[in-house]
Design a protein around this motif. Structure first.
Motif, short mmCIF file in Angstrom:
data_model
loop_
_atom_site.label_atom_id
_atom_site.label_comp_id
_atom_site.label_asym_id
_atom_site.label_seq_id
_atom_site.Cartn_x
_atom_site.Cartn_y
_atom_site.Cartn_z
N GLY A 109 0.82 -1.21 0.00
CA GLY A 109 0.00 0.00 0.00
C GLY A 109 0.86 1.26 0.00
O GLY A 109 0.58 2.21 -0.74
N LYS A 110 1.91 1.26 0.80
CA LYS A 110 2.83 2.40 0.83
C LYS A 110 3.51 2.59 -0.51
O LYS A 110 3.71 3.72 -0.96
CB LYS A 110 3.87 2.22 1.93
CG LYS A 110 3.32 2.40 3.33
CD LYS A 110 4.40 2.15 4.36
CE LYS A 110 3.80 2.15 5.76
NZ LYS A 110 4.75 1.73 6.78
N LYS A 111 3.87 1.49 -1.17
CA LYS A 111 4.51 1.57 -2.48
C LYS A 111 3.58 2.23 -3.50
O LYS A 111 3.98 3.09 -4.27
CB LYS A 111 4.92 0.17 -2.95
CG LYS A 111 5.63 0.13 -4.27
CD LYS A 111 7.03 0.69 -4.14
CE LYS A 111 7.82 0.48 -5.41
NZ LYS A 111 9.17 0.99 -5.30
N ILE A 112 2.32 1.80 -3.49
CA ILE A 112 1.33 2.40 -4.40
C ILE A 112 1.22 3.90 -4.13
O ILE A 112 1.26 4.71 -5.06
CB ILE A 112 -0.04 1.71 -4.26
CG1 ILE A 112 0.04 0.25 -4.71
CG2 ILE A 112 -1.11 2.48 -5.04
CD1 ILE A 112 -1.18 -0.57 -4.34
N ILE A 113 1.08 4.26 -2.88
CA ILE A 113 0.94 5.67 -2.51
C ILE A 113 2.17 6.46 -2.94
O ILE A 113 2.04 7.53 -3.55
CB ILE A 113 0.67 5.80 -0.99
CG1 ILE A 113 -0.72 5.24 -0.67
CG2 ILE A 113 0.82 7.25 -0.54
CD1 ILE A 113 -0.99 5.05 0.82
N ASP A 114 3.35 5.96 -2.64
CA ASP A 114 4.59 6.66 -3.03
C ASP A 114 4.68 6.85 -4.54
O ASP A 114 5.04 7.93 -5.01
CB ASP A 114 5.82 5.89 -2.53
CG ASP A 114 6.00 5.96 -1.02
OD1 ASP A 114 5.35 6.80 -0.37
OD2 ASP A 114 6.78 5.15 -0.50
N LEU A 115 4.36 5.81 -5.30
CA LEU A 115 4.42 5.91 -6.76
C LEU A 115 3.40 6.91 -7.29
O LEU A 115 3.70 7.68 -8.22
CB LEU A 115 4.22 4.54 -7.39
CG LEU A 115 5.40 3.56 -7.22
CD1 LEU A 115 4.98 2.15 -7.60
CD2 LEU A 115 6.61 4.01 -8.02
N LEU A 116 2.21 6.93 -6.72
CA LEU A 116 1.20 7.90 -7.14
C LEU A 116 1.65 9.33 -6.84
O LEU A 116 1.57 10.21 -7.70
CB LEU A 116 -0.14 7.62 -6.45
CG LEU A 116 -0.90 6.39 -6.93
CD1 LEU A 116 -2.03 6.05 -5.96
CD2 LEU A 116 -1.44 6.59 -8.34
N ILE A 117 2.13 9.56 -5.63
CA ILE A 117 2.56 10.90 -5.23
C ILE A 117 3.75 11.35 -6.07
O ILE A 117 3.82 12.53 -6.47
CB ILE A 117 2.86 10.94 -3.72
CG1 ILE A 117 1.54 10.80 -2.94
CG2 ILE A 117 3.61 12.21 -3.33
CD1 ILE A 117 1.70 10.59 -1.46
N ASN A 118 4.66 10.44 -6.38
CA ASN A 118 5.81 10.79 -7.23
C ASN A 118 5.38 11.23 -8.62
O ASN A 118 6.12 11.95 -9.30
CB ASN A 118 6.80 9.63 -7.33
CG ASN A 118 7.59 9.43 -6.06
OD1 ASN A 118 7.69 10.34 -5.23
ND2 ASN A 118 8.15 8.25 -5.88
N GLN A 119 4.20 10.81 -9.07
CA GLN A 119 3.66 11.22 -10.36
C GLN A 119 2.69 12.41 -10.21
O GLN A 119 1.95 12.72 -11.14
CB GLN A 119 2.93 10.05 -11.02
CG GLN A 119 3.85 8.91 -11.43
CD GLN A 119 4.71 9.30 -12.61
OE1 GLN A 119 4.21 9.79 -13.61
NE2 GLN A 119 6.01 9.06 -12.50
N GLU A 120 2.70 13.03 -9.03
CA GLU A 120 1.89 14.22 -8.73
C GLU A 120 0.40 13.94 -8.66
O GLU A 120 -0.43 14.83 -8.88
CB GLU A 120 2.21 15.37 -9.70
CG GLU A 120 3.67 15.79 -9.61
CD GLU A 120 4.01 16.98 -10.49
OE1 GLU A 120 3.07 17.67 -10.96
OE2 GLU A 120 5.20 17.21 -10.69
N HIS A 121 0.05 12.70 -8.35
CA HIS A 121 -1.35 12.38 -8.06
C HIS A 121 -1.54 12.52 -6.55
O HIS A 121 -0.58 12.57 -5.79
CB HIS A 121 -1.68 10.96 -8.50
CG HIS A 121 -1.46 10.73 -9.97
ND1 HIS A 121 -2.09 11.47 -10.95
CD2 HIS A 121 -0.68 9.83 -10.62
CE1 HIS A 121 -1.71 11.05 -12.14
NE2 HIS A 121 -0.85 10.06 -11.97
N GLN A 122 -2.79 12.58 -6.12
CA GLN A 122 -3.11 12.70 -4.70
C GLN A 122 -3.80 11.42 -4.23
O GLN A 122 -4.52 10.79 -4.99
CB GLN A 122 -4.05 13.88 -4.46
CG GLN A 122 -3.46 15.22 -4.85
CD GLN A 122 -4.51 16.32 -4.72
OE1 GLN A 122 -5.45 16.24 -3.94
NE2 GLN A 122 -4.34 17.36 -5.53
#
Length: 172
Positions: free
Chosen positions: A32-45
């Motif tokens: 779950g943290k990996k998904i969140i980190d990857l999303l945030i790194n692509q400027e998604h919220q």
């Protein structure tokens, strides 16, 4: 390889991440943290993050809660996609789809075979579909599977998918 269609893809999405697990906590949920980190790194919220047990009704209601908020563009559910008796994510989510995108699961299994787990990829029941103008992904819960799905499929296409879902929606 950027097609003309993808040039107009949504750039900043609002996402929900749901981990299905009987044992993980927010402290131990690497996937779950990996998904969140990857999303945030692509400027998604990420406006919604929950860990829930492998219980069909709870999976369904949690996904509906995220989508029905009206603020979420994409939901990414990880875990519960295997073939054991406790793996009920697919059974909980699939009936929610208004449209299913079988190519997602097909491509995920192909890439899993090629880059990650070989023939064990046949045990994956990853799926994707649309509900109420929201894209919904269900992927395995291993960190390797999450990374593969996110980097090779979801992140490159999710903006395009959201743009396609909304292109003919009439706003009142």
């Amino acid at each position: 390889m950027l097609t003309d269609h993808r040039k107009h893809a949504a750039k900043h999405l609002v996402c929900a991440v749901i981990t299905v697990s009987d044992t993980r906590t927010k402290e131990t949920d690497k996937s779950g943290k990996k998904i969140i980190d990857l999303l945030i790194n692509q400027e998604h919220q990420v406006h919604f993050y929950e860990i829930i047990p492998d219980e069909g009704e709870q999976i369904r209601t949690t996904v509906e809660k995220a989508i029905d908020s009206g603020k979420i563009d994409a939901v990414i559910v990880n875990g519960g996609t295997g073939i054991s008796n406790r793996d009920v994510t697919i059974e909980a989510i699939e009936p929610l789809f208004e449209k299913q995108l079988p190519g997602f699961g097909e491509l995920f299994r192909h890439l899993s075979f090629q880059y990650d787990i070989g023939t064990a990829s046949i045990l994956s029941r990853a799926i994707c579909g649309v509900r109420k103008h929201c894209i919904l992904f269900s992927i395995p819960g291993s960190t390797g599977a999450v990374t593969l799905a996110m980097e090779k499929i979801i992140l490159p296409e999710v903006g395009h998918m959201v743009q396609e879902i909304h292109k003919d929606v009439k706003h009142e």
